[in-house]
Structures are given as C-alpha cells and as structure tokens.
Design an enzyme around this catalytic site. Sequence first.
Site, mmCIF file in Angstrom:
data_model
loop_
_atom_site.group_PDB
_atom_site.id
_atom_site.type_symbol
_atom_site.label_atom_id
_atom_site.label_comp_id
_atom_site.label_asym_id
_atom_site.label_seq_id
_atom_site.Cartn_x
_atom_site.Cartn_y
_atom_site.Cartn_z
ATOM 1 N N SER A 120 0.824 -1.209 0.000
ATOM 2 C CA SER A 120 0.000 0.000 0.000
ATOM 3 C C SER A 120 0.850 1.247 0.000
ATOM 4 C CB SER A 120 -0.846 0.059 1.271
ATOM 5 O OG SER A 120 -1.650 -1.063 1.381
ATOM 6 N N HIS A 140 -0.921 -2.396 -7.185
ATOM 7 C CA HIS A 140 -1.699 -2.102 -5.981
ATOM 8 C C HIS A 140 -3.193 -2.207 -6.272
ATOM 9 C CE1 HIS A 140 -2.831 1.049 -2.695
ATOM 10 N NE2 HIS A 140 -2.974 -0.177 -2.247
ATOM 11 N N GLU A 152 -3.425 0.658 -9.070
ATOM 12 C CA GLU A 152 -2.300 1.594 -9.204
ATOM 13 C C GLU A 152 -1.099 0.759 -9.628
ATOM 14 O OE1 GLU A 152 -1.901 5.321 -6.264
ATOM 15 O OE2 GLU A 152 -2.048 3.444 -5.188
ATOM 16 N N ASN A 190 -3.092 6.061 -1.141
ATOM 17 C CA ASN A 190 -2.979 6.147 0.317
ATOM 18 C C ASN A 190 -2.362 7.441 0.812
ATOM 19 O OD1 ASN A 190 -4.274 3.845 1.359
ATOM 20 N ND2 ASN A 190 -2.732 2.639 0.282
HETATM 21 N N1 LIG Z 1 -6.336 -4.373 3.461
HETATM 22 C C1 LIG Z 1 -6.442 -3.504 2.463
HETATM 23 O O1 LIG Z 1 -7.477 -2.833 2.291
HETATM 24 C C2 LIG Z 1 -5.300 -3.346 1.482
HETATM 25 C C3 LIG Z 1 -5.538 -2.686 0.273
HETATM 26 C C4 LIG Z 1 -4.506 -2.600 -0.673
HETATM 27 C C5 LIG Z 1 -3.259 -3.138 -0.377
HETATM 28 N N2 LIG Z 1 -3.044 -3.748 0.824
HETATM 29 C C6 LIG Z 1 -1.710 -4.326 1.063
HETATM 30 O O2 LIG Z 1 -1.771 -5.718 0.777
HETATM 31 C C7 LIG Z 1 -0.852 -6.436 1.617
HETATM 32 C C8 LIG Z 1 -1.619 -7.489 2.390
HETATM 33 O O3 LIG Z 1 -2.595 -6.849 3.189
HETATM 34 P P1 LIG Z 1 -3.867 -7.640 3.740
HETATM 35 O O4 LIG Z 1 -4.824 -6.621 4.204
HETATM 36 O O5 LIG Z 1 -4.278 -8.697 2.749
HETATM 37 O O6 LIG Z 1 -3.199 -8.369 5.022
HETATM 38 P P2 LIG Z 1 -3.756 -9.622 5.833
HETATM 39 O O7 LIG Z 1 -3.197 -9.487 7.198
HETATM 40 O O8 LIG Z 1 -5.227 -9.792 5.656
HETATM 41 O O9 LIG Z 1 -3.065 -10.889 5.085
HETATM 42 C C9 LIG Z 1 -1.671 -11.086 5.048
HETATM 43 C C10 LIG Z 1 -1.438 -12.579 4.826
HETATM 44 O O10 LIG Z 1 -0.043 -12.775 4.546
HETATM 45 C C11 LIG Z 1 0.335 -13.963 5.208
HETATM 46 N N3 LIG Z 1 1.783 -13.974 5.393
HETATM 47 C C12 LIG Z 1 2.511 -13.268 6.274
HETATM 48 N N4 LIG Z 1 3.824 -13.566 6.126
HETATM 49 C C13 LIG Z 1 3.909 -14.463 5.112
HETATM 50 C C14 LIG Z 1 4.985 -15.153 4.501
HETATM 51 N N5 LIG Z 1 6.225 -14.969 4.897
HETATM 52 N N6 LIG Z 1 4.710 -16.013 3.478
HETATM 53 C C15 LIG Z 1 3.427 -16.201 3.059
HETATM 54 N N7 LIG Z 1 2.368 -15.580 3.626
HETATM 55 C C16 LIG Z 1 2.611 -14.725 4.639
HETATM 56 C C17 LIG Z 1 -0.446 -13.956 6.526
HETATM 57 O O11 LIG Z 1 -0.513 -15.241 7.097
HETATM 58 C C18 LIG Z 1 -1.801 -13.429 6.052
HETATM 59 O O12 LIG Z 1 -2.656 -14.484 5.662
HETATM 60 C C19 LIG Z 1 -0.166 -5.385 2.485
HETATM 61 O O13 LIG Z 1 1.044 -5.004 1.885
HETATM 62 C C20 LIG Z 1 -1.180 -4.243 2.500
HETATM 63 O O14 LIG Z 1 -0.583 -2.990 2.748
HETATM 64 C C21 LIG Z 1 -4.042 -3.885 1.751
#
Ligand SMILES: NC(=O)c1ccc[n+]([C@@H]2O[C@H](COP(=O)([O-])OP(=O)(O)OC[C@H]3O[C@@H](n4cnc5c(N)ncnc54)[C@H](O)[C@@H]3O)[C@@H](O)[C@H]2O)c1
Length: 283
Positions: A120, A140, A152, A190
Amino acid sequence: MAIKNVTVIGAGTMGSGIAQVFAANGFNVTLVDTEQIYIDKGIKTISSSLDRQIKKNIITVDQKDATLKNIVTSTHLESIPNNTELIIEAIVENKSAKLSIYNMLNNILNQDCIFASNTSSISITELAASTRPDRFIGMHFMNPVPMMQLVEIIRGYATTDATFEVIKQLAISLGKIPVEVFDYPGFVANRILMPMINEAIFALYEGVASAQDIDTVMKLGMNHPMGPLTLADFIGLDVCLAIMEVLYDGFNDSKYRPCPLLKKMVAAGKLGRKSKEGFFKYD
Ligand SMILES: NC(=O)c1ccc[n+]([C@@H]2O[C@H](COP(=O)([O-])OP(=O)(O)OC[C@H]3O[C@@H](n4cnc5c(N)ncnc54)[C@H](O)[C@@H]3O)[C@@H](O)[C@H]2O)c1
C-alpha cells in the site's frame, strides 16, 4: 510476454481477492501462505465471494467451480511452480518481511519472472533493490479486489517500460483500470486516503463527535459511500497504522504522525473487521 501462471503470496484480505480475480479470468494460480489455516480461510473467503456473485447472477455455479479449480495452494515457497511468470506478493505491510520473501524467491524462480508487490505504501525502489529491479513493479489492487476497478501500477526507479507494459495490459485483461504512478510514499491512493482516515481518528480521539457521527458527516456531507472509520475497520487498523508510519518516515513530516488512538487500538488487537472489533463491532 504472455502470462498464464501466477503465484500469489499471502492468502489474507488482499491475496485471496487477487487470487480469485486471476483464477476467474482463466489464469493458473498458486496461492501460498505460511499455515494451512490461513490458506483455508482465504479459500473460504473466495468461495463466499463467488457465492455472492452467483446470487447476483453475475456468474454461474459452473463458473464458480472453474474458478476454484484454477487455484492450487501451498504452504511452502520452495514448492512454487518454476513456470511461474508473475509473483504477486500480498503479505503483511512490513518491509523486512517482504524482502526476506523476495530474497528466497530470487534463487528459486527464473530471471524472466516478474515480481509485483501489492504494498500500500512501501517504496517499490527499495523493495526491488535486492532482487531484479528491472522486473519489479507495484501492482496495488484495491479492497475488495473482485469489486474495485482501480489498480495503481507503480514504477520503481529501474522498472523497465517492457515490465510496465506487461503489467498494464495484464490489469486491463482482468477488467481493471490501471493508473500509472511513480514511486513516492503512499503512491497516490494512500497518500490522500490515509491522512483523511487518520484525521477522522484524531477527531474521535479529541471527542469532536462519536464514531457513528463522524462517519455520518462524511457519508451525507461528502457523499462518500462509507465513512472513514468504517473504511479503516474494513482495511484493517494494523494496515492503516503501517501506512501512516511509512508516510511519516518517508516524508519526515509531522502532518503524517499516526493518531495515538490508532496505535493503542492496534496494540490492543482491535484491528477492525478481521478481529471482529475496531471502531465498530462486527458479528
Ligand atoms: N487491506 C487492504 O485494504 C489493502 C488494500 C490494498 C493493499 N493492501 C496491502 O496488501 C498487503 C496485504 O494486506 P492484507 O490486508 O491482505 O493483510 P492480511 O493481514 O489480511 O493478510 C496477510 C497474509 O499474509 C500472510 N503472510 C505473512 N507472512 C507471510 C509469509 N512470509 N509467506 C506467506 N504468507 C505470509 C499472513 O498469514 C496473512 O494471511 C499489504 O502489503 C497491505 O498494505 C491492503
């Protein structure tokens, strides 16, 4: 370069949505997470999302089955198929965690494979530096991925035009609308959204209004489809805090300091929808 085989790392909120969208569009998807419970949760999320699409007559039961068949899962990075042409990393918003994955994958995957991060806010140039900077890019997606049109596409300092074009065309082939963005903290989405959410949290912290009323002001007054505190719960308060910290460190400007209430709620495990409680409660 034609991409057919995609690996998504992280089966959480974003990774499950990204896997779903690729699989629904006929790509072979490998979905990886650290533990089987996270994989199971991700597949359940995908299945429920597809069920909602069936109810709305967007897809058929056969299309749901075909989408699920296009996804294989794994709990080991080493077992990622070596014909993978694109990795999309969607693990926690933490730079060192992301770097350790790329370092591991760099030795497993062939040099043509493109690495994309769904980060993000973290610098694509910094994430790319230790791997393959020319074939590294930010992709993104927005949450919920199956519903939201925007992607993005963030160019790191050394991302080539060829890599950018492949990813841009790929986003279009998924039915998304790509926007080209250059690599500054928070990119565009963001950099604008998170300070607004953080300010809404400050308003709550200072007792300006209740959480419900702050959201009502922004919904009815600004015509936002959802209030900023509901949106923060939806994104995940841990993700919001991580992004504010990247903005604060990246610009070195106090206007991006995370609200103490946000920090306290994350420390208390009140992460929003995913923990069933944030600014609001969820069953
Ligand atoms: N939540 C949102 O609205 C949103 C929107 C756009 C981008 N993002 C970005 O997307 C990414 C993920 O966010 P999210 O909200 O899905 O997080 P989340 O916490 O829902 O999921 C993250 C997942 O990654 C897994 N994980 C952690 N370490 C790992 C590893 N070493 N190998 C494999 N899997 C691993 C975890 O077990 C978990 O299931 C982040 O970089 C976040 O900034 C989030």
